[in-house]
Scaffold this active site. Structure first.
Site, PDB file in Angstrom:
ATOM      1  N   ARG A  51       0.833  -1.225   0.061  1.00  0.00           N
ATOM      2  CA  ARG A  51       0.118  -0.148   0.161  1.00  0.00           C
ATOM      3  C   ARG A  51       0.790   1.165   0.042  1.00  0.00           C
ATOM      4  NH1 ARG A  51      -4.219   0.844   4.825  1.00  0.00           N
ATOM      5  NH2 ARG A  51      -2.280   1.208   6.006  1.00  0.00           N
ATOM      6  N   ARG A 104       8.875  27.391  -1.088  1.00  0.00           N
ATOM      7  CA  ARG A 104       7.443  27.000  -0.851  1.00  0.00           C
ATOM      8  C   ARG A 104       6.731  27.402  -2.327  1.00  0.00           C
ATOM      9  NH1 ARG A 104       2.264  28.717   0.096  1.00  0.00           N
ATOM     10  NH2 ARG A 104       1.074  27.095   1.258  1.00  0.00           N
ATOM     11  N   HIS A 106       4.120  25.123  -4.813  1.00  0.00           N
ATOM     12  CA  HIS A 106       3.293  24.058  -4.926  1.00  0.00           C
ATOM     13  C   HIS A 106       3.614  22.840  -5.781  1.00  0.00           C
ATOM     14  CE1 HIS A 106       0.583  26.868  -2.723  1.00  0.00           C
ATOM     15  NE2 HIS A 106      -0.287  26.002  -2.617  1.00  0.00           N
ATOM     16  N   GLU A 186     -16.065   4.831   6.126  1.00  0.00           N
ATOM     17  CA  GLU A 186     -15.086   4.310   7.209  1.00  0.00           C
ATOM     18  C   GLU A 186     -15.377   5.120   8.300  1.00  0.00           C
ATOM     19  OE1 GLU A 186     -11.063   4.713   5.990  1.00  0.00           O
ATOM     20  OE2 GLU A 186     -11.397   6.640   5.184  1.00  0.00           O
ATOM     21  N   LEU A 210      -9.962   4.083   3.009  1.00  0.00           N
ATOM     22  CA  LEU A 210      -8.639   3.612   2.951  1.00  0.00           C
ATOM     23  C   LEU A 210      -8.708   2.225   2.775  1.00  0.00           C
ATOM     24  CD1 LEU A 210      -5.727   4.593   3.421  1.00  0.00           C
ATOM     25  CD2 LEU A 210      -6.024   3.518   5.590  1.00  0.00           C
TER      26      LEU A 210
HETATM   27  N1  PDD Z   1      -5.174   4.559  10.885  1.00  0.00           N
HETATM   28  N2  PDD Z   1      -9.110   4.094   7.694  1.00  0.00           N
HETATM   29  C1  PDD Z   1      -8.372   5.391   8.053  1.00  0.00           C
HETATM   30  C2  PDD Z   1      -9.083   6.681   7.518  1.00  0.00           C
HETATM   31  C3  PDD Z   1      -7.232   5.144   8.761  1.00  0.00           C
HETATM   32  O1  PDD Z   1      -6.612   6.009   9.062  1.00  0.00           O
HETATM   33  C4  PDD Z   1      -6.716   3.888   9.153  1.00  0.00           C
HETATM   34  C5  PDD Z   1      -5.485   3.484  10.006  1.00  0.00           C
HETATM   35  C6  PDD Z   1      -7.538   2.582   8.901  1.00  0.00           C
HETATM   36  C7  PDD Z   1      -7.187   1.227   8.987  1.00  0.00           C
HETATM   37  O2  PDD Z   1      -5.920   0.785   8.324  1.00  0.00           O
HETATM   38  P1  PDD Z   1      -5.194  -0.313   8.656  1.00  0.00           P
HETATM   39  O3  PDD Z   1      -5.900  -1.424   9.101  1.00  0.00           O
HETATM   40  O4  PDD Z   1      -4.519  -0.634   7.578  1.00  0.00           O
HETATM   41  O5  PDD Z   1      -4.480   0.217  10.064  1.00  0.00           O
HETATM   42  C8  PDD Z   1      -8.697   3.033   8.190  1.00  0.00           C
HETATM   43  C9  PDD Z   1      -3.934   4.176  11.428  1.00  0.00           C
HETATM   44  C10 PDD Z   1      -3.357   3.220  12.119  1.00  0.00           C
HETATM   45  C11 PDD Z   1      -3.244   5.782  11.693  1.00  0.00           C
HETATM   46  O6  PDD Z   1      -3.493   6.683  11.200  1.00  0.00           O
HETATM   47  O7  PDD Z   1      -2.798   5.645  13.258  1.00  0.00           O
END
Ligand code: PDD
Length: 288
Positions: A51, A104, A106, A186, A210
């Site tokens: 990823r 700076r 973009h 999510e 995500l």
């Molecule tokens: N967070 N969705 C979002 C927006 C996230 O930030 C995360 C993870 C997940 C879960 O993804 P995974 O199973 O790959 O950890 C879903 C991490 C842990 C963080 O920002 O600390």
């Protein structure tokens, strides 16, 4: 003081320094990962590095390391921090920003080297496999106000931080999000699963969420254990009407939720399907 990794060197975290002209600092221009390890064993290393490679490609940053080099940095960080994090429950954070520019501006600058940062921190112990031992979550519910590229694990997290803070302000510890059509996507730092009549569902992958590594490992673990799991959209009303609600993330594994937006989920207790699910997850997680 824990030991960090910065651009090829290991050092006490308090000694790690980057330039204020780093584009990670100025623009949130970077990609990150959080990889859980328990007593030295990583969960989902392949998924996390894949990823990260996809995220870096999407924003046109050259991946600074091979998978073997990332593995070496992870193992070294865990090894060097074991003395400081005695529980052995160690999260490893990797962060690649586009690097430091002289101005700076973009547009992506040419010929700058990415900044690579890693550090280790204590995460919660593995979830217990008995429902009565689990610590359930209460969460808030909000319309998702983030951007249209939530599939990229960007270090630009202000949108997520604001949603998370809304939960904290409401006295709970996460915020589940729904899109403009009222469908759950999510949570601000987790993926979401529901259970209705014995069937487990989680939203399918698109640009609104995500592709969580824990989500993917959990789906595979549940299938292997013979549980019924589908990737389908469900509304915020279906969420509130579910028998069980769970969150998944690298630091929470599969965590039960008993209250959403002040409304009790199911019986208000950690559910029986969660107990089956967490047993399946714990039995499988190191194989992924
Ligand atoms: N967070 N969705 C979002 C927006 C996230 O930030 C995360 C993870 C997940 C879960 O993804 P995974 O199973 O790959 O950890 C879903 C991490 C842990 C963080 O920002 O600390």
């Amino acid at each position: 003081m824990t030991i960090a990794f910065l651009n090829g060197d290991y050092m006490p975290l308090s000694e790690a320094r980057i330039s204020p002209m780093d584009r990670g600092f100025l623009f949130g221009d970077g990609i990150y990962e959080v990889i859980p390890t328990y007593k030295g064993r990583a969960v989902g290393f392949k998924g996390h590095t894949t990823r990260m490679a996809q995220g870096l490609k999407a924003i046109e940053i050259k991946n600074p390391y091979t998978v073997d080099q990332w593995q070496d940095i992870l193992s070294t960080l865990v090894e060097k921090n074991t003395a400081f994090i005695e529980s052995g429950n160690i999260g490893v954070y990797f962060h690649v920003s586009r690097g430091t520019d002289t101005k700076r501006f973009h547009a992506y600058p040419k010929n700058i080297e990415p900044t690579v940062f890693g550090f280790a921190f204590e995460i919660a112990p593995p979830q217990p496999t008995i429902a009565s031992d689990a610590k359930p979550f209460k969460v808030a519910l909000q319309q998702d106000k983030r951007w249209q590229r939530c599939h990229i694990k960007s270090t630009s997290l202000l949108g997520n931080v604001m949603h998370y803070q809304a939960g904290v302000d409401a006295g709970v510890s996460e915020t589940i999000l729904y899109n403009s059509e009222g469908m759950v996507t999510e949570a601000s730092s987790c993926n979401v699963f529901i259970v209705k009549d014995g069937c487990i569902s989680t939203p399918p992958l698109n640009h609104e969420l995500l592709p969580g590594i824990t989500r993917a490992i959990a789906i595979e673990a549940f299938k292997q254990a013979g549980l019924v799991v589908t990737e389908t959209w469900f509304s915020k009303e279906a969420l509130l009407d579910a028998d069980e609600v769970w969150l998944t993330s690298s630091s929470k594994e599969v965590a039960p939720v008993i209250e959403v937006d002040g409304k009790t989920i199911g019986s208000g207790q950690v559910g029986p399907v969660w107990e089956k699910a967490i047993n399946a997850y714990q039995a499988y997680k190191f194989e992924a």
